[in-house]
Design an enzyme around this catalytic site. Structure first.
Site, PDB file in Angstrom:
ATOM      1  CE  LYS A 298     -50.299 -41.029  67.631  1.00  0.00           C
ATOM      2  NZ  LYS A 298     -51.568 -40.380  67.328  1.00  0.00           N
ATOM      3  CG  ASN A 319     -52.616 -44.694  70.595  1.00  0.00           C
ATOM      4  OD1 ASN A 319     -52.900 -45.888  70.578  1.00  0.00           O
ATOM      5  ND2 ASN A 319     -53.362 -43.791  71.186  1.00  0.00           N
ATOM      6  CE  LYS A 388     -48.491 -38.483  54.101  1.00  0.00           C
ATOM      7  NZ  LYS A 388     -47.711 -37.513  54.930  1.00  0.00           N
ATOM      8  CE1 TYR A 451     -54.085 -31.380  74.658  1.00  0.00           C
ATOM      9  CE2 TYR A 451     -54.222 -33.090  72.987  1.00  0.00           C
ATOM     10  CZ  TYR A 451     -53.579 -32.522  74.068  1.00  0.00           C
ATOM     11  OH  TYR A 451     -52.429 -33.086  74.572  1.00  0.00           O
ATOM     12  N   GLY A 472     -60.213 -31.625  70.013  1.00  0.00           N
ATOM     13  CA  GLY A 472     -59.689 -32.970  70.210  1.00  0.00           C
ATOM     14  C   GLY A 472     -59.608 -33.425  71.656  1.00  0.00           C
TER      15      GLY A 472
HETATM   16  P1  ATR Z   1     -49.995 -37.069  62.687  1.00  0.00           P
HETATM   17  O1  ATR Z   1     -49.599 -38.381  63.289  1.00  0.00           O
HETATM   18  O2  ATR Z   1     -50.260 -35.997  63.699  1.00  0.00           O
HETATM   19  O3  ATR Z   1     -51.121 -37.194  61.709  1.00  0.00           O
HETATM   20  P2  ATR Z   1     -48.204 -36.879  60.449  1.00  0.00           P
HETATM   21  O4  ATR Z   1     -48.359 -38.331  60.166  1.00  0.00           O
HETATM   22  O5  ATR Z   1     -46.860 -36.255  60.314  1.00  0.00           O
HETATM   23  O6  ATR Z   1     -48.694 -36.537  61.915  1.00  0.00           O
HETATM   24  O7  ATR Z   1     -49.258 -36.080  59.512  1.00  0.00           O
HETATM   25  C1  ATR Z   1     -49.384 -34.712  59.532  1.00  0.00           C
HETATM   26  C2  ATR Z   1     -50.549 -34.276  58.652  1.00  0.00           C
HETATM   27  O8  ATR Z   1     -50.608 -32.840  58.697  1.00  0.00           O
HETATM   28  C3  ATR Z   1     -50.374 -34.647  57.190  1.00  0.00           C
HETATM   29  O9  ATR Z   1     -51.646 -34.782  56.593  1.00  0.00           O
HETATM   30  C4  ATR Z   1     -49.651 -33.397  56.667  1.00  0.00           C
HETATM   31  O10 ATR Z   1     -49.773 -33.181  55.274  1.00  0.00           O
HETATM   32  P3  ATR Z   1     -48.683 -33.846  54.272  1.00  0.00           P
HETATM   33  O11 ATR Z   1     -49.045 -35.287  54.189  1.00  0.00           O
HETATM   34  O12 ATR Z   1     -48.844 -33.106  53.025  1.00  0.00           O
HETATM   35  O13 ATR Z   1     -47.342 -33.642  54.915  1.00  0.00           O
HETATM   36  C5  ATR Z   1     -50.412 -32.319  57.382  1.00  0.00           C
HETATM   37  N1  ATR Z   1     -49.651 -31.079  57.450  1.00  0.00           N
HETATM   38  C6  ATR Z   1     -48.584 -30.842  58.235  1.00  0.00           C
HETATM   39  N2  ATR Z   1     -48.146 -29.583  58.030  1.00  0.00           N
HETATM   40  C7  ATR Z   1     -48.967 -29.020  57.108  1.00  0.00           C
HETATM   41  C8  ATR Z   1     -49.050 -27.745  56.495  1.00  0.00           C
HETATM   42  N3  ATR Z   1     -48.192 -26.784  56.830  1.00  0.00           N
HETATM   43  N4  ATR Z   1     -50.035 -27.525  55.607  1.00  0.00           N
HETATM   44  C9  ATR Z   1     -50.913 -28.496  55.300  1.00  0.00           C
HETATM   45  N5  ATR Z   1     -50.878 -29.730  55.840  1.00  0.00           N
HETATM   46  C10 ATR Z   1     -49.925 -29.991  56.731  1.00  0.00           C
END
Ligand code: ATR
Length: 500
Positions: A298, A319, A388, A451, A472
């Site tokens: 994205k 998207n 973040k 979802y 979702g």
């Molecule tokens: P999306 O577009 O689906 O939001 P992304 O930009 O990669 O995908 O973001 C994934 C989100 O899930 C982030 O908030 C990520 O946390 P981090 O910023 O710390 O990476 C969170 N996330 C992914 N795996 C995780 C995990 N195992 N535990 C907690 N948070 C997780």
């Protein structure tokens, strides 16, 4: 429209015939994969074409060519010779085709094929990649008059897929089969007629049979989800770009049903992609007019766009794209899709005065944060990577914190609504519950953007505690409806009304 060939991998002829009955009205021919049969059944295949009642391909595939036959070339030759032994009186009792690999050159078998009206498919398989020169391999396969050349390669990424599609489109017309295997080759299964292929192979997956080759689609899914029997090489292509998980997305069922209901000659196809550039190369080669884009592309696609909507600029993620005379234009329908589904779920016009916890700070959370801000909610953002959370929160004047029990007081203070926007709990992703340190009180409304599955661990726990919950799926539907409007300029049909 390419014909659909059901590749049968049952252990017995009877099991294969039962599978064929299951899909008979959705397939045009059938491939008997003798390599999957029990050894004692392998010498009984002569009767199969008459029993099947559809044009049948005889194939005894070795392990090196993506099959499971390993009894040696002598046994293979005897099986093929026995299977082709003649029935002069009735051609329908003979195999219509036999698939012989490029290195299987046996003049007596080839003579027998000519006599009994069995056409040779001259095949070459690359289970681990692409050949150095597609042209060189192809000229070897297509040199004999009357044979059907078949090339099956395994693209290692979307740029490989793009070269395969572009190359196949340059071939002069003749009966031929070109296949991209594996995840990156998946679009070639659906768009086989665009590659000039006379057929698309399919496996009896919903019947419980093993797939005959990596990337096969079930005949039901091929026909119903992908409009495989309604579209042609001239149908408009829309793509879904993202990681390998796009193959399991529910959006093809939605968009393809919408095209069907609206009477639009178009097909929506997942393109698993390993880079933004590869994704654009692949969809350009397929002549796509628009695409939906999901994780992890994205943000990565934005530099390739000629212009972007204000929402893409605000959120920093795109998207939805549309091909125009100036290039690819980018939109974001996640925010409006989330907004609409959230307000419907809550039964409110705005979030004025609501105290909200947003879990996550990735691409999806960015759209959520924009919506929470423009609906005047008071929000705290929690994320595994706190930096973040902080940077997203600072954009909108929200509070922020780590996603663990140090944030218990923050959640207690922002507990009217909890929005889960991480990928945790998603089928195929990291399992678990990102809020497992928090006990629901039962008064929170809980919205999980995931979802698949229908109920994540977090939603199940919240529901048990008495919370109102939503997954979702309604968001997927609303954002998809907006994509339909952007791509076609038409009012989205009913199919986009989803309930979570
Ligand atoms: P999306 O577009 O689906 O939001 P992304 O930009 O990669 O995908 O973001 C994934 C989100 O899930 C982030 O908030 C990520 O946390 P981090 O910023 O710390 O990476 C969170 N996330 C992914 N795996 C995780 C995990 N195992 N535990 C907690 N948070 C997780």
């Amino acid at each position: 429209m390419a014909a659909v060939c059901l590749s049968l991998t049952g252990k017995t002829i009877a099991e294969n015939l039962a599978a064929l009955e299951r899909y008979r009205n959705k397939v045009d021919l059938v491939e008997l994969r003798v390599d999957w049969l029990e050894p004692e059944e392998q010498f009984l295949v002569r009767s199969f074409p008459a029993l099947a009642g559809l044009p049948a391909i005889l194939t005894v595939r070795r392990r090196v060519d993506c099959g499971i036959f390993d009894e040696g070339e002598g046994v293979r030759l005897v099986i093929i010779a026995k299977a082709l032994s003649y029935a002069r009186s009735d051609n329908r009792a003979n195999f219509a085709y036999v698939d012989l690999e490029d290195d299987f050159r046996v003049p007596s078998i080839e003579d027998a094929c000519r006599v009994f009206g069995t056409r040779i498919i001259r095949s070459r398989h690359y289970p681990k990649g692409m050949p150095d020169s597609l042209d060189a391999v192809w000229s070897g396969l297509s040199s004999e008059p009357g044979v059907i050349p078949k090339l099956a390669v395994t693209p290692q990424g979307s740029e490989d897929l793009a070269s395969l599609i572009s190359w196949a489109k340059t071939l002069p017309p003749r009966d031929r089969i070109v296949v991209g295997m594996g995840d990156y080759g998946y679009p070639t299964r659906i768009l086989s007629s665009r590659l000039g292929s006379m057929l698309s192979y399919s496996s009896a997956l919903s019947f419980g049979m093993p797939t005959a080759a990596p990337g096969h689609i079930d005949p039901d899914k091929f026909a119903d989800t992908y409009r495989g029997r309604e579209t042609t090489k001239d149908s408009t292509v829309y793509a879904l770009g993202g990681g390998r998980s796009v193959i399991g997305s529910k959006s093809p069922a939605l968009h393809n049903q919408a095209f069907r209901e609206a009477g639009i000659d178009a097909v929506y196809v997942p393109f698993p992609s390993d880079s933004a550039k590869g994704f654009f190369d692949a969809i350009e080669s397929a002549g796509a007019r628009g695409a939906a884009v999901t994780v992890p592309l994205k943000e990565a696609i934005i530099p390739y766009l000629c212009c972007t909507s204000s929402e893409v600029d605000d959120i920093g993620a795109c998207n939805t794209i549309l091909k125009t005379d100036s290039g690819w234009e980018g939109f974001n329908t996640d925010a409006s899709g989330f907004e609409r589904s959230l307000l419907e779920f809550l039964g409110r016009d705005s979030l004025d005065g609501m105290r909200v916890t947003l879990v996550g700070a990735g691409g999806a959370a960015k759209s959520v944060a924009l919506v929470l801000s423009r609906n005047r909610a008071s929000c705290v953002i929690l994320n595994r990577s706190v930096s973040k959370a902080k940077s997203l929160a600072n954009r909108y004047g929200f509070r922020w914190g780590p996603c663990d029990d140090r944030s218990l007081d923050l959640v207690a203070d922002h507990g009217d609504l909890i929005v889960q926007a991480t990928s945790v709990g998603m089928t195929g992703g990291t399992p678990g519950d990102p809020l497992d340190w928090y006990e629901f009180q039962g008064r929170e409304a809980v919205f999980d953007l995931v979802y698949r599955p229908e109920r994540t661990e977090l939603l199940t726990r919240a529901e048990k505690a008495g919370c109102r919950v939503c997954n979702g799926y309604p968001m997927l539907c609303h954002q998809a409806a907006e994509q339909f409007r952007i791509w076609t300029g038409l009012t989205p049909p009913e199919v986009y009304r989803g309930e979570g």
